[in-house]
Design an enzyme around this catalytic site. Structure first.
Site, short mmCIF file in Angstrom:
data_model
loop_
_atom_site.label_atom_id
_atom_site.label_comp_id
_atom_site.label_asym_id
_atom_site.label_seq_id
_atom_site.Cartn_x
_atom_site.Cartn_y
_atom_site.Cartn_z
N HIS A 131 0.86 -1.35 -0.04
CA HIS A 131 0.08 0.18 0.00
C HIS A 131 0.86 1.25 -0.06
O HIS A 131 0.53 2.12 -0.71
CB HIS A 131 -0.64 -0.05 1.16
CG HIS A 131 -2.34 -0.87 1.23
ND1 HIS A 131 -2.24 -2.02 1.25
CD2 HIS A 131 -3.24 -0.33 0.39
CE1 HIS A 131 -3.59 -2.56 1.07
NE2 HIS A 131 -4.17 -1.54 0.44
N GLY A 132 2.03 1.14 0.88
CA GLY A 132 2.83 2.28 0.61
C GLY A 132 4.08 2.13 1.18
O GLY A 132 4.30 1.54 2.58
#
Lengths: 543, 80
Positions: free
Chosen positions: A350-351
């Site tokens: 996601h990040g």
């Protein structure tokens, strides 16, 4: 180009569809070529250089897939060579993603560990690279496993670039999309067009009216926390609950639009949301939230890992997972380990940041506890009534766990997340705007500072935010979801679960091609279009 | 080994695994048709079958099996 922009809705989409239908009347090949060209234009709209970054990676993947297909067709004799090529392909894609997404994060970690500042160029993330990369990896594995037998460069490019799902999914398999294109009429079809437009309007409304509406009250709280403010119980819970609803309406709105757009060209995409906030366990939540990501991680990471570990344990004559007879060792090594690893990967996918890793691991812990409860604790519900009785506590615990974790997902810095979480657990007292403080002032005097005046949120914003939260949560829990409303026209690849709960409302909300629905949807579309204009990106476009 | 033999072996392994002697597998049985045959029990079943027959499926096969018939066909291909 954003789905929720004037240029997309009033220029790109009509022109793309017009060209597609006109060319489709002559030949399918031309129509599909047109779609690839339109998708490239769509992708290159902001930064044309993105196209130059993605094109070589498509070419490399295509060549590897051709080699892999030949080796896989040769059967077991070339098994080793096929495995080597597959490994090269996966490593290439992971490094490709890694360079763009994680170089800066690795620099940060190195800096935090050593204190040395590494001079790194800021690498700009090409749009949708995380989604595109996963889809390409899945394709290589499917070719290796002989689940994809034949493909051309044109088909492969369409599979990777198809604009409705290019930037934020759903993450699709070649075998579920290409057969549809090969059979598609590539002409205007009233039924698929009508259900596609309906889904698009629902999604647009969810994004620009609902998600962007509540964002006005949520974003300032996270910004304040990032700048060092301590949020109280009030601000903390509004930030956490508000963001959970915000991301649900944002991402499921985007997904509705993606599924609707695909329907306009006669294709069905897999569903990505199945009313996840109604889930009564965290395992259930992950089967209903971002379903195509869960499917990808389960099929290509979790299951292979568990299979490998189980084989090893059986060879060593150690116990495996076997209901209540499961040993702690088997539970830890066959369930907790793979679950934490999978959710760690989900987090960092996601990040690139500590908070995303923590968010993933926290969900890994939630899932492990849920599995432990299933294996060692709970008795299966015998009757319908028992299941209904158990729904509420299960729902509440699941919902609150998701809400708490979302603070990690959204906060800009670890300090901001800490401030909000401490606020939610009451460590910074309960703050109220001055206007609301009068009636409780005498109580506050005896509360030892617990109840205090706070300017974290104004009185009018507090009322508005609470109203948004109640309305959106109520709608989420009481109404059928968009795929359920459109169920008769099956706009997704698999059918939604049957509607449970309030009967008359869900019976009334069944879409039919009727005047009343046209009128209702026109109102939604008009409200949404008037809200367009601000550059409000989808949250998932950054991944 | 032919289809009925393999089906009988599959049935015996799954009965042992789930401790349920009422289980009857056919070529068309799917996992949700059998109570408690969850994803963990499925992996255990596959590994037990591999050991019994002395074969090894690849991961993609294990993912793609939808019916017991798929598993039996897959195993027969490996045994040949």
């Amino acid at each position: 180009m954003l789905f929720n922009s004037h240029e997309f809705i009033f220029a790109f989409l009509p022109l793309t569809l017009l060209g597609f239908y006109l060319l489709g009347a002559r030949s399918r090949g031309l129509a599909l070529f047109w779609l690839v060209a339109a998708s490239l234009f769509f992708y290159g709209w902001w930064r044309p250089i993105n196209v130059l970054i993605i094109a070589p990676s498509i070419a490399v993947n295509y060549i590897l897939a051709r080699i892999l297909r030949r080796l896989a067709a040769a059967g077991d004799s070339r098994q080793v060579a096929a495995r080597v090529v597959l490994t090269i392909g996966i490593v290439f894609n992971v490094c490709f993603l890694g360079y763009f997404k994680y170089v800066n994060f690795l620099g940060t970690i190195a800096h935090d560990l050593t204190g040395v500042d590494f001079a790194l160029r800021e690498v700009v993330l090409p749009l949708g690279i995380s989604f595109i990369t996963f889809q390409k990896i899945a394709f290589l594995i499917d070719v290796y496993g002989r689940r994809v037998q034949s493909f051309t460069l044109g088909n492969y490019a369409l599979f990777v670039l198809f604009f409705p799902q290019l930037i934020a999914g759903p993450i699709v398999h070649y075998r579920e999309i290409m057969p549809q294109f090969e059979k598609a009429s590539c002409r205007f079809e009233a039924e698929s067009f009508a259900s596609g437009i309906t889904l698009f309007v629902f999604g647009l409304f969810k994004k620009v009216v609902l998600a962007d509406g509540i964002a006005l009250y949520v974003t300032p709280l996270y910004d304040a926390a990032a700048h060092g403010s301590m949020l109280s119980f009030t601000g903390g819970w509004i930030a956490a609950l508000g963001f959970t609803l915000l991301i649900y309406f944002d991402f499921s709105g985007y997904t509705d639009m993606a599924l609707g757009l695909a329907r306009l060209v006669g294709v069905r995409l897999p569903p990505n949301f199945d009313s996840p906030l109604k889930a009564a366990s965290i395992i259930d939540f992950w089967l209903r939230w971002h379903m195509t990501l869960t499917r990808f991680l389960t099929a290509y990471l979790y299951n292979p890992l568990v299979l490998w570990l189980t084989r090893r344990r059986v060879a060593q004559r150690k116990g495996v997972l076997s209901g209540r007879r499961t040993t702690v060792g088997a539970f830890l090594s066959l369930l907790v380990g793979p679950t934490l690893l999978t959710m760690f990967v989900s987090g960092i996918w996601h990040g690139a940041g500590y908070l995303f890793v923590l968010w993933g691991l926290l969900h890994g812990v939630y899932l492990s506890i849920n599995h432990a409860w299933r294996i060692f604790g709970s008795r299966p519900a015998d009757s319908q009534t028992q299941r209904a009785e158990r729904w509420f506590p299960g729902f509440l615990l699941t919902f609150l766990s998701v809400v708490v974790a979302m603070v990690l997902f959204r906060s800009a810095t670890p300090a901001a997340a800490k401030s909000i979480l401490q606020g939610m657990f009451g460590l910074h007292g309960i703050g109220l705007p001055q206007a609301f403080f009068g009636p409780v002032a005498s109580l506050a005097a005896h509360s030892g500072g617990l109840l205090h005046v706070s300017d974290e949120i104004s009185a009018s914003d507090l009322v508005a935010a609470a109203g948004w939260i109640v309305a959106l949560l109520g709608a989420t829990l009481a109404l059928p979801n968009t795929l359920q409303i459109l169920e008769r026209y099956s706009p997704a690849l698999s059918a939604p679960r049957p509607v449970a709960g309030i009967g008359w409302l869900s019976r009334a909300l069944v879409w039919t091609p009727s005047l009343i629905w046209v009128a209702g949807l026109s109102v939604l579309a008009a409200i949404a279009v008037f809200q367009l204009g601000g550059q409000s990106e989808f949250l998932y476009w950054q991944f | 080994m032919n289809e009925p033999d393999l089906l009988a072996i599959c049935t015996r392994i799954l009965r042992d695994l789930l401790m349920d002697d009422r289980i009857v597998l056919t070529m068309n049985t799917r996992r949700p048709d059998v109570p408690n045959w969850d994803s963990f029990a499925y992996i255990n079943f596959i590994v037990a079958l591999e050991n019994e027959l002395g074969i090894k499926f690849n991961v993609a096969e294990v993912e793609s099996f939808e019916t017991v018939g798929d598993i039996v066909t897959g195993a027969m291909a490996r045994l040949r």
